[in-house]
Scaffold this motif. Structure first.
Motif, PDB file in Angstrom:
ATOM      1  N   PHE A   5      -1.528  14.782  -7.761  1.00  0.00           N
ATOM      2  CA  PHE A   5      -2.472  15.208  -6.504  1.00  0.00           C
ATOM      3  C   PHE A   5      -4.062  15.103  -6.944  1.00  0.00           C
ATOM      4  CE2 PHE A   5       1.321  17.810  -5.200  1.00  0.00           C
ATOM      5  CZ  PHE A   5       1.681  17.137  -4.196  1.00  0.00           C
ATOM      6  N   LEU A   6      -4.139  15.101  -8.139  1.00  0.00           N
ATOM      7  CA  LEU A   6      -5.573  15.022  -8.507  1.00  0.00           C
ATOM      8  C   LEU A   6      -5.913  13.409  -8.297  1.00  0.00           C
ATOM      9  CD1 LEU A   6      -8.136  16.676  -9.625  1.00  0.00           C
ATOM     10  CD2 LEU A   6      -7.498  16.103 -11.848  1.00  0.00           C
ATOM     11  N   PHE A   7      -4.901  12.847  -8.775  1.00  0.00           N
ATOM     12  CA  PHE A   7      -5.087  11.239  -8.868  1.00  0.00           C
ATOM     13  C   PHE A   7      -5.301  10.850  -7.474  1.00  0.00           C
ATOM     14  CE2 PHE A   7      -3.198   7.216  -8.797  1.00  0.00           C
ATOM     15  CZ  PHE A   7      -4.175   6.400  -9.625  1.00  0.00           C
ATOM     16  N   ILE A   8      -4.337  11.172  -6.579  1.00  0.00           N
ATOM     17  CA  ILE A   8      -4.289  10.768  -5.116  1.00  0.00           C
ATOM     18  C   ILE A   8      -5.976  11.200  -4.552  1.00  0.00           C
ATOM     19  CG2 ILE A   8      -3.344  10.969  -2.950  1.00  0.00           C
ATOM     20  CD1 ILE A   8      -1.751   9.414  -4.762  1.00  0.00           C
ATOM     21  N   GLY A   9      -6.283  12.265  -4.939  1.00  0.00           N
ATOM     22  CA  GLY A   9      -7.424  12.917  -4.286  1.00  0.00           C
ATOM     23  C   GLY A   9      -8.620  12.061  -4.795  1.00  0.00           C
ATOM     24  N   ALA A  10      -8.639  11.660  -6.024  1.00  0.00           N
ATOM     25  CA  ALA A  10      -9.630  10.738  -6.500  1.00  0.00           C
ATOM     26  C   ALA A  10      -9.773   9.569  -5.860  1.00  0.00           C
ATOM     27  CB  ALA A  10      -9.663  10.691  -8.038  1.00  0.00           C
ATOM     28  N   ILE A  11      -8.573   8.870  -5.478  1.00  0.00           N
ATOM     29  CA  ILE A  11      -8.364   7.392  -4.963  1.00  0.00           C
ATOM     30  C   ILE A  11      -8.896   7.735  -3.407  1.00  0.00           C
ATOM     31  CG2 ILE A  11      -6.660   5.715  -4.129  1.00  0.00           C
ATOM     32  CD1 ILE A  11      -7.117   5.579  -6.898  1.00  0.00           C
ATOM     33  N   VAL A  12      -8.476   8.816  -2.521  1.00  0.00           N
ATOM     34  CA  VAL A  12      -9.092   9.014  -1.324  1.00  0.00           C
ATOM     35  C   VAL A  12     -10.415   8.914  -1.186  1.00  0.00           C
ATOM     36  CG1 VAL A  12      -9.159  10.618   0.659  1.00  0.00           C
ATOM     37  CG2 VAL A  12      -6.641   9.786  -0.633  1.00  0.00           C
ATOM     38  N   LEU A  13     -11.011  10.025  -2.364  1.00  0.00           N
ATOM     39  CA  LEU A  13     -12.519   9.904  -2.517  1.00  0.00           C
ATOM     40  C   LEU A  13     -13.097   8.665  -2.583  1.00  0.00           C
ATOM     41  CD1 LEU A  13     -14.906  12.257  -2.251  1.00  0.00           C
ATOM     42  CD2 LEU A  13     -14.401  12.285  -4.889  1.00  0.00           C
TER      43      LEU A  13
END
Length: 144
Positions: A5-13
């Motif tokens: 979830f941290l990785f997906i959040g960073a990609i979206v950001l």
């Protein structure tokens, strides 16, 4: 699972940041800057902005005046009417006043400036405003 979830959040950001930067670049290109305004030399050779003769608003390079030139096209001196620029015609922007440069009266929306267009031999054109539809009405050389 937390790292996922941290990785997906960073990609979206990162994606949102890239979209924001692209939007800002497009917005900066479309907004007129000072160097996107038309300039001309005055009688003294000083560079000045090209302004609408009715509302005195500086014109951008992509803005044109609404005017009408009357025939014959082959003469050096033609009659011309000027209706205004995109800032004052067909509907003035808030705070913009349409004023005649000759008599100083306010020119109504259905009014216009009466001018002479001189076609010079070197290809340049010169416009001389002789009055507006309001001050021409009462003059001996007017239309009525």
């Amino acid at each position: 699972m937390d790292y996922f979830f941290l990785f997906i959040g960073a990609i979206v950001l990162i994606f949102a940041l890239m979209l924001f930067i692209k939007f800002k670049k497009v917005q900066a290109k479309s907004a007129p800057k000072n160097n996107d305004l038309r300039t001309q030399k005055d009688e003294n050779g000083k560079i000045d902005f090209v302004r609408c003769p009715l509302c005195s608003t500086p014109l951008a390079k992509n803005e044109d005046m609404f005017s009408r030139i009357y025939r014959p096209m082959t003469t050096a001196d033609q009659r011309m009417t000027v209706h205004g620029c995109p800032h004052c015609y067909p509907r003035p922007e808030p705070g913009v006043k349409r004023t005649c440069p000759v008599c100083g009266k306010e020119v109504p929306l259905d009014g216009e400036l009466i001018a002479r267009l001189f076609n010079r031999t070197e290809g340049k054109k010169h416009v001389l405003v002789t009055g507006c539809s309001e001050c021409y009405r009462g003059s001996p050389h007017g239309r009525g």
